[in-house]
Design a protein around this motif. Sequence first.
Motif, PDB file in Angstrom:
ATOM      1  N   ASP A   1       5.570   3.388   0.070  1.00 25.27           N
ATOM      2  CA  ASP A   1       5.215   2.002   0.395  1.00 25.27           C
ATOM      3  C   ASP A   1       4.886   2.202   2.144  1.00 25.27           C
ATOM      4  OD1 ASP A   1       4.615   1.129  -2.031  1.00 25.27           O
ATOM      5  OD2 ASP A   1       6.643   0.444  -1.909  1.00 25.27           O
ATOM      6  N   TYR A   2       3.963   1.340   2.749  1.00 26.89           N
ATOM      7  CA  TYR A   2       3.786   1.395   4.016  1.00 26.89           C
ATOM      8  C   TYR A   2       2.881  -0.231   4.356  1.00 26.89           C
ATOM      9  CZ  TYR A   2      -0.959   2.685   4.146  1.00 26.89           C
ATOM     10  OH  TYR A   2      -2.470   2.987   3.718  1.00 26.89           O
TER      11      TYR A   2
ATOM     12  N   ALA B   1      -8.974  10.837  10.967  1.00 31.65           N
ATOM     13  CA  ALA B   1      -7.964  10.142  11.821  1.00 31.65           C
ATOM     14  C   ALA B   1      -7.451  10.988  12.670  1.00 31.65           C
ATOM     15  CB  ALA B   1      -6.884  10.038  10.677  1.00 31.65           C
ATOM     16  N   ARG B   2      -6.842  10.541  13.826  1.00 33.70           N
ATOM     17  CA  ARG B   2      -6.105  11.415  14.675  1.00 33.70           C
ATOM     18  C   ARG B   2      -5.013  12.200  14.117  1.00 33.70           C
ATOM     19  NH1 ARG B   2      -5.864   6.116  17.448  1.00 33.70           N
ATOM     20  NH2 ARG B   2      -7.113   5.764  19.252  1.00 33.70           N
ATOM     21  N   ILE B   3      -5.029  13.433  14.903  1.00 35.56           N
ATOM     22  CA  ILE B   3      -3.988  14.239  14.301  1.00 35.56           C
ATOM     23  C   ILE B   3      -2.641  13.908  14.553  1.00 35.56           C
ATOM     24  CG2 ILE B   3      -2.934  16.370  14.964  1.00 35.56           C
ATOM     25  CD1 ILE B   3      -5.203  17.051  13.329  1.00 35.56           C
ATOM     26  N   LYS B   4      -2.609  13.287  15.659  1.00 36.51           N
ATOM     27  CA  LYS B   4      -1.217  12.652  15.928  1.00 36.51           C
ATOM     28  C   LYS B   4      -0.684  11.359  15.004  1.00 36.51           C
ATOM     29  CE  LYS B   4      -2.136   9.542  19.899  1.00 36.51           C
ATOM     30  NZ  LYS B   4      -1.658   8.389  19.294  1.00 36.51           N
ATOM     31  N   ASP B   5      -1.994  10.668  14.437  1.00 37.77           N
ATOM     32  CA  ASP B   5      -1.311   9.605  13.762  1.00 37.77           C
ATOM     33  C   ASP B   5      -1.603   9.935  12.021  1.00 37.77           C
ATOM     34  OD1 ASP B   5      -1.069   8.027  15.828  1.00 37.77           O
ATOM     35  OD2 ASP B   5      -3.343   7.688  15.628  1.00 37.77           O
ATOM     36  N   GLY B   6      -2.459  10.738  11.851  1.00 40.74           N
ATOM     37  CA  GLY B   6      -2.830  11.172  10.449  1.00 40.74           C
ATOM     38  C   GLY B   6      -3.067   9.868   9.438  1.00 40.74           C
ATOM     39  N   GLY B   7      -2.652   9.821   8.245  1.00 35.18           N
ATOM     40  CA  GLY B   7      -2.954   8.695   7.360  1.00 35.18           C
ATOM     41  C   GLY B   7      -3.885   8.847   6.427  1.00 35.18           C
ATOM     42  N   ALA B   8      -4.669   9.535   6.441  1.00 34.14           N
ATOM     43  CA  ALA B   8      -5.899   9.555   5.144  1.00 34.14           C
ATOM     44  C   ALA B   8      -5.540   9.944   3.964  1.00 34.14           C
ATOM     45  CB  ALA B   8      -6.892  10.772   5.785  1.00 34.14           C
ATOM     46  N   LEU B   9      -4.345  10.254   3.637  1.00 37.79           N
ATOM     47  CA  LEU B   9      -3.736  10.403   2.267  1.00 37.79           C
ATOM     48  C   LEU B   9      -3.146   9.171   1.925  1.00 37.79           C
ATOM     49  CD1 LEU B   9      -3.075  14.374   2.326  1.00 37.79           C
ATOM     50  CD2 LEU B   9      -4.595  13.112   0.727  1.00 37.79           C
ATOM     51  N   GLY B  10      -3.562   8.006   2.059  1.00 36.13           N
ATOM     52  CA  GLY B  10      -3.157   6.628   1.918  1.00 36.13           C
ATOM     53  C   GLY B  10      -4.211   5.923   1.510  1.00 36.13           C
TER      54      GLY B  10
ATOM     55  N   MET C   1       0.779  -1.102   0.139  1.00 40.48           N
ATOM     56  CA  MET C   1      -0.165  -0.076   0.018  1.00 40.48           C
ATOM     57  C   MET C   1       0.771   1.197   0.111  1.00 40.48           C
ATOM     58  SD  MET C   1      -3.080  -1.060   2.560  1.00 40.48           S
ATOM     59  CE  MET C   1      -2.063  -1.615   3.875  1.00 40.48           C
ATOM     60  N   LYS C   2       0.313   2.252  -0.275  1.00 40.95           N
ATOM     61  CA  LYS C   2       0.972   3.642  -0.594  1.00 40.95           C
ATOM     62  C   LYS C   2       0.154   4.597  -0.037  1.00 40.95           C
ATOM     63  CE  LYS C   2       3.328   2.766  -5.104  1.00 40.95           C
ATOM     64  NZ  LYS C   2       4.849   2.612  -3.943  1.00 40.95           N
ATOM     65  N   ARG C   3       1.079   5.732   0.652  1.00 43.22           N
ATOM     66  CA  ARG C   3       0.334   6.700   1.187  1.00 43.22           C
ATOM     67  C   ARG C   3       1.605   8.022   1.299  1.00 43.22           C
ATOM     68  NH1 ARG C   3       0.683   5.091   7.898  1.00 43.22           N
ATOM     69  NH2 ARG C   3       2.862   5.152   8.031  1.00 43.22           N
ATOM     70  N   VAL C   4       1.097   9.270   1.433  1.00 44.64           N
ATOM     71  CA  VAL C   4       1.959  10.393   1.496  1.00 44.64           C
ATOM     72  C   VAL C   4       2.306  10.395   2.759  1.00 44.64           C
ATOM     73  CG1 VAL C   4       2.219  12.773   1.303  1.00 44.64           C
ATOM     74  CG2 VAL C   4       0.760  11.240  -0.212  1.00 44.64           C
ATOM     75  N   GLN C   5       3.815  10.566   3.280  1.00 48.11           N
ATOM     76  CA  GLN C   5       4.394  10.554   4.370  1.00 48.11           C
ATOM     77  C   GLN C   5       5.718  11.355   4.410  1.00 48.11           C
ATOM     78  OE1 GLN C   5       4.586   6.483   5.564  1.00 48.11           O
ATOM     79  NE2 GLN C   5       6.526   6.288   4.593  1.00 48.11           N
ATOM     80  N   TYR C   6       6.071  11.621   5.779  1.00 49.71           N
ATOM     81  CA  TYR C   6       7.602  12.744   5.495  1.00 49.71           C
ATOM     82  C   TYR C   6       8.236  11.997   6.948  1.00 49.71           C
ATOM     83  CZ  TYR C   6       4.561  14.912   8.930  1.00 49.71           C
ATOM     84  OH  TYR C   6       3.585  15.172  10.090  1.00 49.71           O
ATOM     85  N   HIS C   7       9.581  12.124   6.801  1.00 51.72           N
ATOM     86  CA  HIS C   7      10.618  11.588   7.782  1.00 51.72           C
ATOM     87  C   HIS C   7      11.066  12.855   8.657  1.00 51.72           C
ATOM     88  CE1 HIS C   7      10.745   7.474   6.086  1.00 51.72           C
ATOM     89  NE2 HIS C   7      10.510   8.679   4.962  1.00 51.72           N
ATOM     90  N   GLN C   8      10.666  14.125   8.575  1.00 55.07           N
ATOM     91  CA  GLN C   8      11.037  14.986   9.422  1.00 55.07           C
ATOM     92  C   GLN C   8      10.217  16.304   9.272  1.00 55.07           C
ATOM     93  OE1 GLN C   8      14.910  15.851   7.437  1.00 55.07           O
ATOM     94  NE2 GLN C   8      14.593  17.769   7.917  1.00 55.07           N
TER      95      GLN C   8
END
Length: 310
Positions: free
Chosen positions: A19-20, A91-100, A1-8
Motif C-alpha cells: 500500500d502507498y 515516470a522519472r527514473i529516480k521516482d519510478g512508480g508506473a507499476l502501481g 492504492m497498491k504498487r510494487v516497491q522495495y526498501h533496499q
Amino acid sequence: MKRVQYHQYGGPELMKLEDYELRAPGKGEVAVKVKFAAINPIDWKVRSGYLKMVTGKKFPRAMGVDFSGIVTSVGPGVSRFTVGDAVFGLARIKDGGALGEAVIAPETFLARKPDSVSFEDAACLGTPGVTAWNGLVDKAKLMPGRHVFVNGCTGAVGEATVRLARMLGANVSGSCGASSMSRAHELGVQPSFDYRTTDFSRLRERFDVVYDTAGTLSTAVGLGLLRKGGVFLDIDPTPGKFIRAIFDRKLKPIICTARADILDGLARAADEGKLRLAIAEIVPLTNAIRMLTALESGQKINGKALVRMD
C-alpha cells in the motif's frame, strides 16, 4: 492504492506489492491513474542499484517507468494536460512508480494518447520509442536514403528503432535470433543476420548508422561497421565510453532522455499506424512481481510484457 516497491537495493526477492499514498503533483507535474504499465530491463537495473548515483538512498522506492492512463490532477504551471485526458509516457527514473495504481510524472514526459491507439499499445511506447528517437534523430540526425544497421532488431528498442528509421526514409538491416527472423522480415529488415552464427567483425557491408539496441556489440566492432562519416549508437553507456566519445565523434552513447516533442512525435507516429510494438503477455498487478522476476532471470517472450491495473 497498491504498487510494487522495495526498501533496499538488491535482487528480485526484495520486491513487494504494498500500500502507498500518492503525493500531490508538484510544479509541472501530473498525477495519472495507471491503466497499463510496460516492463523494461531498466526496471530491475534501477532496483539492483545500477543507477544509485542518480536514484539516491531514499526508500521505499517504486518500480516501473512506462505507462498509460488517465490524468486525475495537475500541479501548478501545468498547461499541456487537464483532468480526464488519456495519456502515455514515462515516470522519472529516480521516482519510478508506473507499476502501481497511480503515478506522478513531469508533464514533459507525457503525451496525449490518440483515440486510435489502445491504452495497451500506448503503454509500450515510452522507453523504447524515446530511446530510438534519442539515437536516430537527436544523435545520428538520420536522413532519408541512409543505411541503418540495428543490432537486436526485434527487441522492444530494436523494433521501435526499425520502425522509426523506416518512417524517416532509411534502409534497415539488422540482427536477431533465428527464431525471430520472420518477424524481422515483417518489419522490413533486409538483410537480417543471426547474431549467434554471424561474426560481425567480418561483415563486409558498411552502414551510415549502427545502433546497438541489444548492448552486445563491442565498440571496436560497432565502429568497424561504419561508412565514412557514420556513427555508432551504443545503448550500453559506461563512463569509459563517454570519455572516449569526447575524442571520437563516431561513438554516441545513448541515455533515454524524454522530452515533450519526442512524446508528441511518438503519438503522431502511433496515430498514423507507423509505430506499434508487439505485446506478448498481459498480467494483473498481483502477478507483476512474478513476471518481473521471470524476465529478469532471462525468460524470453516475443514482445512486451504489460501489467494491468484494473
